[in-house]
Design a protein around this motif. Structure first.
Motif, PDB file in Angstrom:
ATOM      1  N   UNK A   1      49.420  90.402 -33.738  1.00  9.90           N
ATOM      2  CA  UNK A   1      49.266  89.901 -35.509  1.00  9.90           C
ATOM      3  C   UNK A   1      48.152  90.988 -35.865  1.00  9.90           C
ATOM      4  N   UNK A   2      48.201  92.336 -35.942  1.00  6.09           N
ATOM      5  CA  UNK A   2      47.587  93.587 -36.663  1.00  6.09           C
ATOM      6  C   UNK A   2      46.478  93.734 -34.946  1.00  6.09           C
ATOM      7  N   UNK A   3      47.247  93.899 -34.608  1.00  3.29           N
ATOM      8  CA  UNK A   3      46.771  94.962 -33.119  1.00  3.29           C
ATOM      9  C   UNK A   3      46.570  93.379 -32.231  1.00  3.29           C
ATOM     10  N   UNK A   4      46.683  92.271 -32.381  1.00  3.24           N
ATOM     11  CA  UNK A   4      45.964  91.458 -31.722  1.00  3.24           C
ATOM     12  C   UNK A   4      47.020  90.684 -30.988  1.00  3.24           C
ATOM     13  N   UNK A   5      47.048  90.330 -29.854  1.00  4.39           N
ATOM     14  CA  UNK A   5      47.901  89.290 -28.907  1.00  4.39           C
ATOM     15  C   UNK A   5      47.557  87.993 -29.672  1.00  4.39           C
ATOM     16  N   UNK A   6      48.629  86.835 -29.628  1.00  2.00           N
ATOM     17  CA  UNK A   6      48.394  85.924 -30.476  1.00  2.00           C
ATOM     18  C   UNK A   6      48.103  84.408 -29.065  1.00  2.00           C
ATOM     19  N   UNK A   7      48.967  85.504 -28.388  1.00  3.77           N
ATOM     20  CA  UNK A   7      48.897  83.676 -27.360  1.00  3.77           C
ATOM     21  C   UNK A   7      50.250  83.576 -26.824  1.00  3.77           C
ATOM     22  N   UNK A   8      50.721  83.610 -25.891  1.00  6.71           N
ATOM     23  CA  UNK A   8      51.984  82.679 -26.154  1.00  6.71           C
ATOM     24  C   UNK A   8      52.374  81.645 -26.268  1.00  6.71           C
ATOM     25  N   UNK A   9      53.849  81.841 -26.828  1.00 10.17           N
ATOM     26  CA  UNK A   9      54.730  80.115 -27.831  1.00 10.17           C
ATOM     27  C   UNK A   9      54.542  79.527 -26.393  1.00 10.17           C
ATOM     28  N   UNK A  10      54.525  78.167 -26.871  1.00  9.27           N
ATOM     29  CA  UNK A  10      54.238  76.785 -25.740  1.00  9.27           C
ATOM     30  C   UNK A  10      55.380  76.223 -25.663  1.00  9.27           C
ATOM     31  N   UNK A  11      56.360  76.588 -25.903  1.00 12.91           N
ATOM     32  CA  UNK A  11      58.403  75.655 -26.301  1.00 12.91           C
ATOM     33  C   UNK A  11      58.535  76.787 -25.332  1.00 12.91           C
ATOM     34  N   UNK A  12      60.121  75.445 -24.965  1.00 11.88           N
ATOM     35  CA  UNK A  12      61.022  75.440 -24.202  1.00 11.88           C
ATOM     36  C   UNK A  12      62.157  76.655 -24.396  1.00 11.88           C
ATOM     37  N   UNK A  13      62.210  78.360 -23.594  1.00 12.30           N
ATOM     38  CA  UNK A  13      62.859  78.523 -23.737  1.00 12.30           C
ATOM     39  C   UNK A  13      64.192  78.725 -23.284  1.00 12.30           C
ATOM     40  N   UNK A  14      65.325  78.825 -23.540  1.00 15.79           N
ATOM     41  CA  UNK A  14      66.219  78.347 -23.197  1.00 15.79           C
ATOM     42  C   UNK A  14      66.529  79.816 -22.565  1.00 15.79           C
ATOM     43  N   UNK A  15      67.079  80.023 -21.035  1.00 12.72           N
ATOM     44  CA  UNK A  15      67.113  81.481 -20.594  1.00 12.72           C
ATOM     45  C   UNK A  15      68.216  81.840 -20.737  1.00 12.72           C
ATOM     46  N   UNK A  16      68.969  82.151 -22.271  1.00 14.92           N
ATOM     47  CA  UNK A  16      69.951  83.464 -22.515  1.00 14.92           C
ATOM     48  C   UNK A  16      69.948  84.579 -22.925  1.00 14.92           C
ATOM     49  N   UNK A  17      70.678  85.484 -23.518  1.00 16.08           N
ATOM     50  CA  UNK A  17      70.407  86.604 -23.807  1.00 16.08           C
ATOM     51  C   UNK A  17      70.040  86.430 -25.338  1.00 16.08           C
ATOM     52  N   UNK A  18      69.052  86.756 -25.405  1.00 16.28           N
ATOM     53  CA  UNK A  18      68.178  86.930 -27.079  1.00 16.28           C
ATOM     54  C   UNK A  18      68.462  88.618 -27.290  1.00 16.28           C
ATOM     55  N   UNK A  19      68.697  88.819 -29.015  1.00 12.99           N
ATOM     56  CA  UNK A  19      67.777  90.096 -29.536  1.00 12.99           C
ATOM     57  C   UNK A  19      66.734  90.017 -30.388  1.00 12.99           C
ATOM     58  N   UNK A  20      66.779  90.801 -30.503  1.00 10.38           N
ATOM     59  CA  UNK A  20      64.950  91.168 -31.778  1.00 10.38           C
ATOM     60  C   UNK A  20      66.165  90.400 -33.288  1.00 10.38           C
ATOM     61  N   UNK A  21      65.281  90.157 -34.169  1.00  7.77           N
ATOM     62  CA  UNK A  21      65.918  89.361 -35.410  1.00  7.77           C
ATOM     63  C   UNK A  21      64.818  89.419 -36.825  1.00  7.77           C
TER      64      UNK A  21
END
Length: 199
Positions: free
Chosen positions: A149-169
């Motif tokens: 956000x405005x150049x600042x790294x906000x940290x990793x999102x701590x949720x389980x993300x399935x290993x599938x193909x993703x696209x931008x949304x």
């Protein structure tokens, strides 16, 4: 960049898997990254490219779904700064279920990032043209997700993300909201090069 404007909740996503950031370090480490300059309310993130969804993407143009509402997707929302996600395998059509019962989850994450004034169909042309630059990074190798956000790294999102193909949304909220997308054809605000070579 890509710019578009809407008159209701509107979503857009890619039809192909996100590409690794095109530097030696980015490609070697599996990082994908894009940024959006947003005027108004929005949600930004990633959406899966499951084969069964190819003909009926949960974030097609005018889908009326914010990123993170439909499976499988993860989105950072401007109105409350929370992460919304739906990691189920069942696609839910919004017109088939009561409003407010969409099976997504939420997690407090970062600052909200939309103007605080209420915008209506009558006054959106006179709104204060405040914009925010929000970025989304995803690692294909480790399934790590982060936002900036405005150049600042906000940290990793701590949720389980399935290993599938993703696209931008990206989804926009209200009449007059618009955005410009940057997939690397212009310099990023966030220093993704430095990030990719960090431990």
């Amino acid at each position: 960049s890509t710019e578009f404007m809407i008159d209701t909740v509107l979503s857009i996503c890619g039809k192909k898997e996100m590409l690794e950031y095109s530097t030696m370090h980015g490609m070697a480490r599996g990082w994908c990254y894009f940024e959006a300059t947003v005027w108004g309310g929005a949600s930004i993130g990633i959406s899966s490219l499951q084969k069964e969804m190819e003909e009926n993407s949960p974030y097609e143009l005018a889908s009326e779904a914010h990123v993170g509402w439909n499976p499988i997707s993860f989105g950072y929302h401007s109105d409350d700064g929370q992460i919304y996600w739906n990691d189920t395998n069942r696609h839910v059509m919004l017109d088939e279920i009561p409003w407010g019962t969409i099976p997504y989850k939420t997690l407090p994450y970062g600052p909200n990032w939309e103007p605080t004034s209420t915008i209506t169909a009558l006054d959106y042309n006179t709104r204060d043209p405040i914009s925010f630059i929000v970025g989304c990074g995803y690692n294909k190798n480790t399934q790590k997700l982060f936002f900036t956000h405005e150049e600042r790294f906000l940290g990793y999102v701590h949720v389980n993300i399935p290993a599938v193909q993703y696209t931008a949304a990206l989804s926009l909220q209200s009449i007059g909201d618009h955005a410009e997308l940057n997939f690397g054809n212009q310099p990023f605000q966030f220093d993704i090069d430095k990030f990719c070579i960090s431990p």
